[in-house]
Scaffold this motif. Structure first.
Motif, PDB file in Angstrom:
ATOM      1  N   VAL A  44      35.869  75.529  75.684  1.00 18.99           N
ATOM      2  CA  VAL A  44      37.019  75.144  74.664  1.00 18.99           C
ATOM      3  C   VAL A  44      35.905  74.010  73.890  1.00 18.99           C
ATOM      4  O   VAL A  44      35.880  73.795  72.642  1.00 18.99           O
ATOM      5  CB  VAL A  44      38.206  74.513  74.806  1.00 18.99           C
ATOM      6  CG1 VAL A  44      38.533  73.647  73.850  1.00 18.99           C
ATOM      7  CG2 VAL A  44      39.215  75.828  75.269  1.00 18.99           C
ATOM      8  N   ALA A  45      35.390  73.097  74.636  1.00 21.44           N
ATOM      9  CA  ALA A  45      34.599  72.091  74.308  1.00 21.44           C
ATOM     10  C   ALA A  45      33.171  72.604  73.782  1.00 21.44           C
ATOM     11  O   ALA A  45      32.285  71.521  73.146  1.00 21.44           O
ATOM     12  CB  ALA A  45      34.363  71.031  75.270  1.00 21.44           C
ATOM     13  N   GLU A  46      32.702  73.750  73.979  1.00 18.40           N
ATOM     14  CA  GLU A  46      31.346  74.069  73.394  1.00 18.40           C
ATOM     15  C   GLU A  46      30.984  73.746  72.160  1.00 18.40           C
ATOM     16  O   GLU A  46      29.789  73.321  71.921  1.00 18.40           O
ATOM     17  CB  GLU A  46      31.183  75.492  73.894  1.00 18.40           C
ATOM     18  CG  GLU A  46      29.718  76.074  73.609  1.00 18.40           C
ATOM     19  CD  GLU A  46      28.787  75.734  74.713  1.00 18.40           C
ATOM     20  OE1 GLU A  46      27.525  75.992  74.661  1.00 18.40           O
ATOM     21  OE2 GLU A  46      29.216  75.099  75.729  1.00 18.40           O
ATOM     22  N   PRO A  47      31.983  74.211  71.231  1.00 16.46           N
ATOM     23  CA  PRO A  47      31.601  74.001  69.749  1.00 16.46           C
ATOM     24  C   PRO A  47      31.219  72.224  69.608  1.00 16.46           C
ATOM     25  O   PRO A  47      30.528  71.736  68.837  1.00 16.46           O
ATOM     26  CB  PRO A  47      32.661  74.303  68.850  1.00 16.46           C
ATOM     27  CG  PRO A  47      33.322  75.167  69.759  1.00 16.46           C
ATOM     28  CD  PRO A  47      33.034  74.811  71.143  1.00 16.46           C
ATOM     29  N   LEU A  48      31.707  71.488  70.284  1.00 11.67           N
ATOM     30  CA  LEU A  48      31.813  70.209  70.107  1.00 11.67           C
ATOM     31  C   LEU A  48      30.505  69.794  70.712  1.00 11.67           C
ATOM     32  O   LEU A  48      29.647  68.558  70.208  1.00 11.67           O
ATOM     33  CB  LEU A  48      32.962  69.390  70.903  1.00 11.67           C
ATOM     34  CG  LEU A  48      34.494  69.775  70.355  1.00 11.67           C
ATOM     35  CD1 LEU A  48      35.375  68.947  71.372  1.00 11.67           C
ATOM     36  CD2 LEU A  48      34.470  68.908  69.136  1.00 11.67           C
ATOM     37  N   LYS A  49      30.039  70.319  71.763  1.00 16.50           N
ATOM     38  CA  LYS A  49      28.826  70.014  72.357  1.00 16.50           C
ATOM     39  C   LYS A  49      27.620  70.346  71.677  1.00 16.50           C
ATOM     40  O   LYS A  49      26.469  70.006  71.401  1.00 16.50           O
ATOM     41  CB  LYS A  49      28.761  70.681  73.841  1.00 16.50           C
ATOM     42  CG  LYS A  49      27.417  70.489  74.814  1.00 16.50           C
ATOM     43  CD  LYS A  49      27.390  71.270  75.965  1.00 16.50           C
ATOM     44  CE  LYS A  49      26.189  70.886  76.675  1.00 16.50           C
ATOM     45  NZ  LYS A  49      26.150  71.521  77.933  1.00 16.50           N
ATOM     46  N   ILE A  50      27.794  71.828  71.016  1.00 10.30           N
ATOM     47  CA  ILE A  50      26.680  72.340  70.299  1.00 10.30           C
ATOM     48  C   ILE A  50      26.491  71.290  69.091  1.00 10.30           C
ATOM     49  O   ILE A  50      25.227  71.118  68.719  1.00 10.30           O
ATOM     50  CB  ILE A  50      27.059  73.619  69.766  1.00 10.30           C
ATOM     51  CG1 ILE A  50      26.910  74.866  70.980  1.00 10.30           C
ATOM     52  CG2 ILE A  50      25.963  74.190  68.625  1.00 10.30           C
ATOM     53  CD1 ILE A  50      27.486  76.013  70.743  1.00 10.30           C
ATOM     54  N   HIS A  51      27.580  70.826  68.562  1.00 13.66           N
ATOM     55  CA  HIS A  51      27.349  70.158  67.151  1.00 13.66           C
ATOM     56  C   HIS A  51      27.194  68.584  67.307  1.00 13.66           C
ATOM     57  O   HIS A  51      27.396  67.898  66.692  1.00 13.66           O
ATOM     58  CB  HIS A  51      28.515  70.467  66.316  1.00 13.66           C
ATOM     59  CG  HIS A  51      28.310  71.737  65.684  1.00 13.66           C
ATOM     60  ND1 HIS A  51      27.449  72.122  64.791  1.00 13.66           N
ATOM     61  CD2 HIS A  51      29.114  72.909  66.156  1.00 13.66           C
ATOM     62  CE1 HIS A  51      27.652  73.470  64.317  1.00 13.66           C
ATOM     63  NE2 HIS A  51      28.651  73.874  65.257  1.00 13.66           N
ATOM     64  N   ARG A  52      26.987  68.345  69.061  1.00 12.18           N
ATOM     65  CA  ARG A  52      26.603  66.768  69.280  1.00 12.18           C
ATOM     66  C   ARG A  52      27.730  65.870  68.857  1.00 12.18           C
ATOM     67  O   ARG A  52      27.650  64.718  68.476  1.00 12.18           O
ATOM     68  CB  ARG A  52      25.385  66.256  68.621  1.00 12.18           C
ATOM     69  CG  ARG A  52      24.267  67.295  69.253  1.00 12.18           C
ATOM     70  CD  ARG A  52      22.995  67.067  68.610  1.00 12.18           C
ATOM     71  NE  ARG A  52      21.900  67.814  69.231  1.00 12.18           N
ATOM     72  CZ  ARG A  52      20.863  67.565  68.709  1.00 12.18           C
ATOM     73  NH1 ARG A  52      20.159  66.791  67.869  1.00 12.18           N
ATOM     74  NH2 ARG A  52      19.499  68.722  68.972  1.00 12.18           N
ATOM     75  N   GLN A  53      29.030  66.364  69.232  1.00 10.07           N
ATOM     76  CA  GLN A  53      30.379  65.519  68.802  1.00 10.07           C
ATOM     77  C   GLN A  53      30.598  64.766  70.111  1.00 10.07           C
ATOM     78  O   GLN A  53      31.156  65.509  71.101  1.00 10.07           O
ATOM     79  CB  GLN A  53      31.455  66.231  68.460  1.00 10.07           C
ATOM     80  CG  GLN A  53      31.112  67.126  67.378  1.00 10.07           C
ATOM     81  CD  GLN A  53      31.104  66.242  66.027  1.00 10.07           C
ATOM     82  OE1 GLN A  53      32.202  65.648  65.671  1.00 10.07           O
ATOM     83  NE2 GLN A  53      29.892  66.309  65.398  1.00 10.07           N
ATOM     84  N   GLY A  54      30.602  63.184  70.076  1.00 10.07           N
ATOM     85  CA  GLY A  54      31.410  62.598  71.250  1.00 10.07           C
ATOM     86  C   GLY A  54      30.348  62.585  72.360  1.00 10.07           C
ATOM     87  O   GLY A  54      29.487  63.349  72.692  1.00 10.07           O
ATOM     88  N   SER A  55      30.896  61.949  73.620  1.00  4.89           N
ATOM     89  CA  SER A  55      30.517  62.002  75.059  1.00  4.89           C
ATOM     90  C   SER A  55      31.108  63.186  75.569  1.00  4.89           C
ATOM     91  O   SER A  55      31.851  63.572  75.139  1.00  4.89           O
ATOM     92  CB  SER A  55      30.828  60.570  75.475  1.00  4.89           C
ATOM     93  OG  SER A  55      32.200  60.435  75.561  1.00  4.89           O
TER      94      SER A  55
END
Length: 562
Positions: free
Chosen positions: A128-139
């Motif tokens: 679920v968090a993969e898009p956040l990681k790809i777009h460098r969102q948050g820690s």
């Protein structure tokens, strides 16, 4: 993948006006693979705060259209368009590297097949968090907490626990919700949802539709790919009906669904199972033929073919806590009857079916087949009686040996019958006869299941279940992955076979319309318990339990909601 941009057909002024109103503009889109044209010059737009639904049968080109809009058409695809533009971004001129920046941030995409779309080796929260990681969102810690929040927002129970599990440990409905959570993680201006509610029960479906309606109210645009016309009626503003790669009817949802102009659109609407379809065939007959009603034999209320007595099942979760997923469930299935079991994802209906099939061992209670012990038998004795009970699964392809042809699948099933074929010629003859019973031909005997359509695969699965001449068939979500017209054909096939052979069905589904259409009696399950049982008409017309009442209230209707 090759993509060609044709010269714009519209004038400069017309193009400017269209772009001012639309978030996404698609003009004369064509997609082909080799010499096969899959999408044949379609055009549509969608604007902020609006939902466009694209509906049609399997193979109509609707999913290829959706995948093209996110740069995932596939290798070997040739794409041509006069215009393919998203809010000033020319989608026709994107490299794979730039597509990775667009997906998730500008366009969210909910894939249809949750089982293969999630990495089975990664935790659900990480997926679920993969898009956040790809777009460098948050820690990393923030992303983990955000994933739990997103899972909760799409109706996943115990999201902290589910985030730590792998996809294969979740039901189909929970996996689908995880996909939706991932697609909305970055709150993109356009969300493309390819059959987002296919695997969801009615109450969770209502939650997802409410979420999508709220997303639309915040000015986001949605393209919905769906065969569920009741979902389309609730969510969509505009509808495009596709057939054989072309849009054959398009317009406001109220116009298309309330007053369809094309014969194909009318046939799609007629194929939706509902209160009014009980006792009739769903698939539209040939022009001039009359709508046939069922001609079934009487149910033998004195002969119990399958019985469950106080079945219970307890599992230990990843948090080391025991969870009772089936709690003291009892039922009787009579000869020639269809007993429907309906409930939310996680209600215990599939586990109940698996215990009835002896694919799961009950923690307590027992199952009986034709009045004789069944679940308590040792494996050898059970194997000798297994021919008496068949099963049709939700995903037939995953239940087939991928190396086997259709003929080998059926011949193998015939070998377990009370009178197995004595030679290859007889085996082929009987297998071809089975294919004929389910509406296929001898041309399918040597076919690979991977090359068949979804409806054809399900017909092969039904033929395999019939091969040993069982008296009981357990149908576990047998039509949930099929579009509405193919679903109608398969349901008609199942009722025809029951009328012809007198077979009994234990029919599991989250689709209340399908359950009402097929069932003589219904069990309603919640949290592992049977909360209500009765005739199909009593359950739907006079529900007694608050949970049953809430299910029926949440049921989408084929009426435009405005």
């Amino acid at each position: 993948m090759t993509l060609t941009v044709n010269a714009p057909a519209a004038t400069e002024t017309e193009t400017h006006d269209t772009q001012a109103q639309s978030l996404l503009t698609v003009t004369n889109l064509r997609v082909s693979f080799g010499d096969r044209d899959v999408v044949k010059g379609i055009s549509f737009t969608t604007a902020p705060g609006r939902c466009l639904a694209i509906v049609g049968e399997s193979g109509s080109g609707k999913s290829v259209t959706a995948r093209t809009l996110v740069g995932l058409t596939g290798d070997g695809a040739r794409i041509q368009a006069d215009e393919l533009r998203l809010d000033g971004i020319d989608l026709a001129r994107q490299s794979e590297r730039s597509w990775r920046r667009i997906r998730g941030r500008e366009i969210g995409f909910v894939l249809q097949d949750a089982l293969v779309s999630l990495d089975q080796l990664r935790r659900v929260g990480d997926e679920v968090a993969e898009p956040l990681k790809i777009h460098r969102q948050g820690s990393k810690h923030w992303r983990s907490a955000k994933a739990v929040e997103l899972l909760a927002s799409v109706g996943v129970p115990e999201p902290e626990v589910k985030a730590r599990q792998r996809p294969y440990e979740l039901s189909g409905g929970l996996r689908q919700r995880a996909l939706i959570a991932s697609a909305i993680a970055l709150d993109p201006p356009l969300l493309i949802a390819d059959e987002p509610t296919t695997a969801l029960d009615v109450t969770v479906q209502a939650q997802i539709l409410d979420l999508l309606i709220e997303t639309k109210s915040r000015g986001k645009a949605i393209i919905l790919i769906s065969h569920d016309l009741s979902v389309v009626a609730r969510l969509a503003d505009d509808v495009a009906v596709m057939k054989d790669g072309e849009i054959i009817e398009q317009g406001p949802v109220s116009q298309v669904l309330d007053n369809p102009q094309h014969e194909y659109t009318r046939a799609l609407l007629d194929a939706v199972p509902s209160t009014h379809t009980r006792g009739t065939r769903l698939a539209r007959p040939e022009k001039g033929a009359q709508v046939l009603t069922r001609s079934r034999g009487p149910i033998d209320g004195e002969r119990i073919v399958l019985e469950a007595k106080n079945l219970s099942k307890v599992y230990r979760g990843p948090d080391k806590k025991d969870r009772t997923v089936v709690d003291d469930v009892s039922f009787q299935l009579f000869a020639g009857e269809t007993l429907g079991i309906v409930g939310e994802s996680g209600s215990g209906k599939t586990t109940t079916a698996r215990m009835a099939l002896t694919l799961e061992t009950p923690t307590a209670g027992a199952a009986f087949l034709h009045g004789q012990p069944w679940s308590s038998l040792n494996p050898q004795d059970r194997r000798e009686r297994r021919r008496q009970i068949g099963v049709v699964y939700q995903d037939p392809l995953s239940s087939f040996d991928p190396r086997w042809s259709v003929g080998r699948i059926l011949v193998d099933a015939l070998s377990t019958s009370a009178t197995p074929p004595s030679n290859k010629a007889e085996a082929r003859e009987r297998a071809v006869r089975l294919l004929g019973q389910v509406g296929l031909t001898d041309a399918h005997f040597d076919a690979a299941p991977l090359r068949l359509s979804g409806g054809q695969r399900q017909r092969v699965a039904i033929a395999r279940a019939l091969a040993p001449s069982p008296t009981v068939i357990v149908c576990d979500e047998p039509v949930s992955a099929l579009d509405v017209s193919i679903q109608a054909q398969v349901l008609d096939l199942l009722t025809d076979l029951q009328d012809e052979l007198g077979v009994s069905y234990l029919f599991i589904s989250h689709d209340l319309g399908v359950i009402h259409h097929m069932s003589d009696r219904i069990l309603v399950m919640k949290d592992g318990k049977v909360v209500e049982s009765g005739s199909a008409d009593d359950i739907f017309e006079r529900p007694q339990h608050p949970y049953t009442q809430s299910l029926l209230t949440a049921l989408p209707r084929l009426e435009v909601v405005r």
